[in-house]
Design a protein around this motif. Structure first.
Motif, PDB file in Angstrom:
ATOM      1  N   ASP A 164      68.491  11.975 -68.931  1.00  0.00           N
ATOM      2  CA  ASP A 164      67.722  13.218 -69.036  1.00  0.00           C
ATOM      3  C   ASP A 164      66.235  12.886 -68.927  1.00  0.00           C
ATOM      4  OD1 ASP A 164      67.095  12.077 -71.406  1.00  0.00           O
ATOM      5  OD2 ASP A 164      67.849  13.692 -72.681  1.00  0.00           O
ATOM      6  N   GLY A 165      65.409  13.899 -69.160  1.00  0.00           N
ATOM      7  CA  GLY A 165      63.970  13.723 -68.991  1.00  0.00           C
ATOM      8  C   GLY A 165      63.405  12.584 -69.835  1.00  0.00           C
ATOM      9  N   LEU A 201      58.675   0.462 -66.675  1.00  0.00           N
ATOM     10  CA  LEU A 201      58.069   0.049 -65.397  1.00  0.00           C
ATOM     11  C   LEU A 201      56.564  -0.162 -65.553  1.00  0.00           C
ATOM     12  CD1 LEU A 201      59.970   2.329 -62.845  1.00  0.00           C
ATOM     13  CD2 LEU A 201      60.412  -0.054 -63.429  1.00  0.00           C
ATOM     14  N   MET A 238      60.050   4.986 -67.145  1.00  0.00           N
ATOM     15  CA  MET A 238      58.683   4.874 -66.611  1.00  0.00           C
ATOM     16  C   MET A 238      57.843   3.958 -67.508  1.00  0.00           C
ATOM     17  SD  MET A 238      58.007   6.456 -63.791  1.00  0.00           S
ATOM     18  CE  MET A 238      58.772   7.667 -62.691  1.00  0.00           C
ATOM     19  N   LEU A 270      64.187   9.291 -68.309  1.00  0.00           N
ATOM     20  CA  LEU A 270      63.306   9.055 -67.162  1.00  0.00           C
ATOM     21  C   LEU A 270      61.954   8.516 -67.620  1.00  0.00           C
ATOM     22  CD1 LEU A 270      63.825  12.132 -64.762  1.00  0.00           C
ATOM     23  CD2 LEU A 270      64.619   9.803 -64.456  1.00  0.00           C
ATOM     24  N   TRP A 271      61.400   9.125 -68.675  1.00  0.00           N
ATOM     25  CA  TRP A 271      60.077   8.700 -69.140  1.00  0.00           C
ATOM     26  C   TRP A 271      60.128   7.357 -69.859  1.00  0.00           C
ATOM     27  CZ3 TRP A 271      55.771   9.902 -67.062  1.00  0.00           C
ATOM     28  CH2 TRP A 271      55.665  11.116 -66.395  1.00  0.00           C
TER      29      TRP A 271
END
Lengths: 204, 204, 204, 204
Positions: D78-79, D89, D86, D82-83
């Protein structure tokens, strides 16, 4: 057949966009050069550059995130969509140089203005991309419902224009506005997430 | 089995080509260095570099777009196609240096000539790629119909040769011809789009 | 399930390898800097750099090509294969610096030696990768048949060792051997192509 | 539908992560510049830089490997996932600059400290990613079983904190600890591999 073809096309469009955004995110870090000295304190001049890098990283991550959410509800693409997408990638490709200029010059008007212009251009390019997608989707398509009124997109455009005016007299105010816009967008696009979940049924 | 194998091969060929083109598009921006000063006017010397970057970005985007359209009608690939594709990627990989040289020297013959030679080499490499693909496709295949007479490809080759001659005496005329070719190609390859739609039926 | 899992794993291994090789191919071009002057003749000092770049591009393209053909007959991978693949990518990642050194110093022993060592290391890493793959494939698997005796791989190893010895006294002989090896490999791996076609039936 | 959607989402998350990690791995090599001279001995000053590059390459390869194994048992994202990804990364994107600083300054406290801080940040980011994934997976999901107690992750965090303290007085001890952590992780995550194999049945 048309659906399969569009899935192939969409897949390659996503892959290309992912590639470009992944590279942009990463080459920004090339502007962070290691300090000449070897003591930990020598990192101090890097701090503003690092903070601007964080802001640009978040901005590009937001674009990737929104692009990703947008593409999950796209049913078809055509030549104009491809070119609108290229326009967005072009605008985003100017982020590294805008970041490299703003990093060490965050108190000056020029770099704050240039940074804002790049953000404004990318926001307009993203808006054009959604317009081109809406053109080839039905009014009751998941895409159309998901995009809806797009208050965030409009708010960003207004905020960037205000920031550009502010940059001329008070660059820090402009930067504060850029950060504010990032915070607003940081939440993934609930409009699309809601539609996706509604149509897909509850996860699990 | 052969079809599946070819889809896998084609997929990886596309992915590799996408990767290389995405990186080429992006590293060109590394040649746009932020100005030494911090006032907005310091960006002025960047303007010609930025305009040449736009032209090169569009050229690479055209190649990606045409490659993408071409691949959607490819049924099989073999070793020679792989190498023809590598030849195309090699030629395109010279775009960043040609762009970096032309940007600040757009009034000189040498850079305009070198830029045109890279464009000509890429156009010839793309032509060879289509020849290698036609060799392993039937005369009534979607690919063969889609490529057809390829007047755009031939026109580009002629235009580049004319531009190279012009570059010796009038570099700006050569650059104008490069822009003209880009405009002609900017429209996605209708030949292939038409075939794709005809065979796939109306979208929807 | 295992097959699907392995396809997923293999897919991501290929994607990662493609990404790294695509970037390596492309960043080598960053070492080709535009000349300071603006006349066409100023490109002359670039010629040896460009030729070495061509050789390295072809070498990396050969690795991509062989890797690509190898992966089409791979049925499963495990942790050791992943790390053998990483070893190959590491060796290949030294190509850009070896290329950057050899380009302007192609008459000296040191760079020819370093270039050959990188090529030798990559060849050994590729050999280890095939050994790790054979370990988890049956003796009559398509992979095992396809790899067979691998005379090309052995020949390359011998040729690189000879070239390293030659580099000490006659760097140009070493470079000629590197070119010779590239020419031998340039033909895509017929061993695997033959197996693929035999099992898949005639194309068409 | 939800499953398909999640596979699509997961696929693009993996592709983006792969792209970023592949680029990070590769641009680190840009900091290895060819020596000014042309004799083989001129490579000597490169040796420490090369060794630090090896360490960073292995660290990034470990993250790719673990990320890869983790994703094979992910059922949905979910969102927040994803974050969290990030964030990971972003931390990994600081590896090239930390590597570039440590390479030639491996005897100094500052670079060893900075390098350790980047490793610690990445380890914390990876931990947060697993927490966010566990939040949306059942307690008996393959993911939850696979992650289990995560003693390696906890050990790494403790090791990095110890290394940071050591770096202040003895940078080489810190570097030795970093190498030790890499060796511990070098073995692919058997926890997940075991679960995968158990559920998937014996390979073959």
């Amino acid at each position: 057949m048309a659906a399969i073809l569009d899935r192939v096309n969409r897949g390659r469009l996503e892959a290309f966009s992912d590639g470009v955004i992944a590279i942009l995110v990463t080459i920004m870090v090339l502007n962070l050069r290691p300090p000449a000295g070897d003591s930990f304190g020598d990192l101090r001049p890097l701090v503003p550059k690092l903070l601007v890098y964080v802001l640009s990283f978040v901005m590009l991550a937001i674009y990737w995130n929104n692009h990703h959410h947008l593409m999950t509800v796209v049913e078809r693409i055509d030549g104009r969509v491809l070119w609108a997408n290229m326009g967005l990638l072009f605008c985003l490709s100017l982020m590294p140089i805008a970041t490299a200029w703003l990093g060490p010059n965050w108190r000056a008007s020029g770099p704050a203005l240039a940074y804002g212009l790049v953000l404004l251009a990318a926001a307009i390019a993203y808006f054009i991309l959604t317009v081109q997608l809406l053109r080839i989707h039905a009014a009751d398509s998941r895409l159309a419902v998901a995009i809806g009124r797009d208050w965030k997109g409009r708010l960003s455009l207004v905020a960037y224009v205000v920031a550009l005016l502010a940059a001329i007299v008070a660059p820090l105010v402009a930067i504060a506005i850029y950060i504010g816009v990032a915070v607003v967008w940081l939440v993934p696009d609930r409009r699309i997430e809601r539609v996706t979940v509604d149509r897909a049924g509850p996860p699990g």
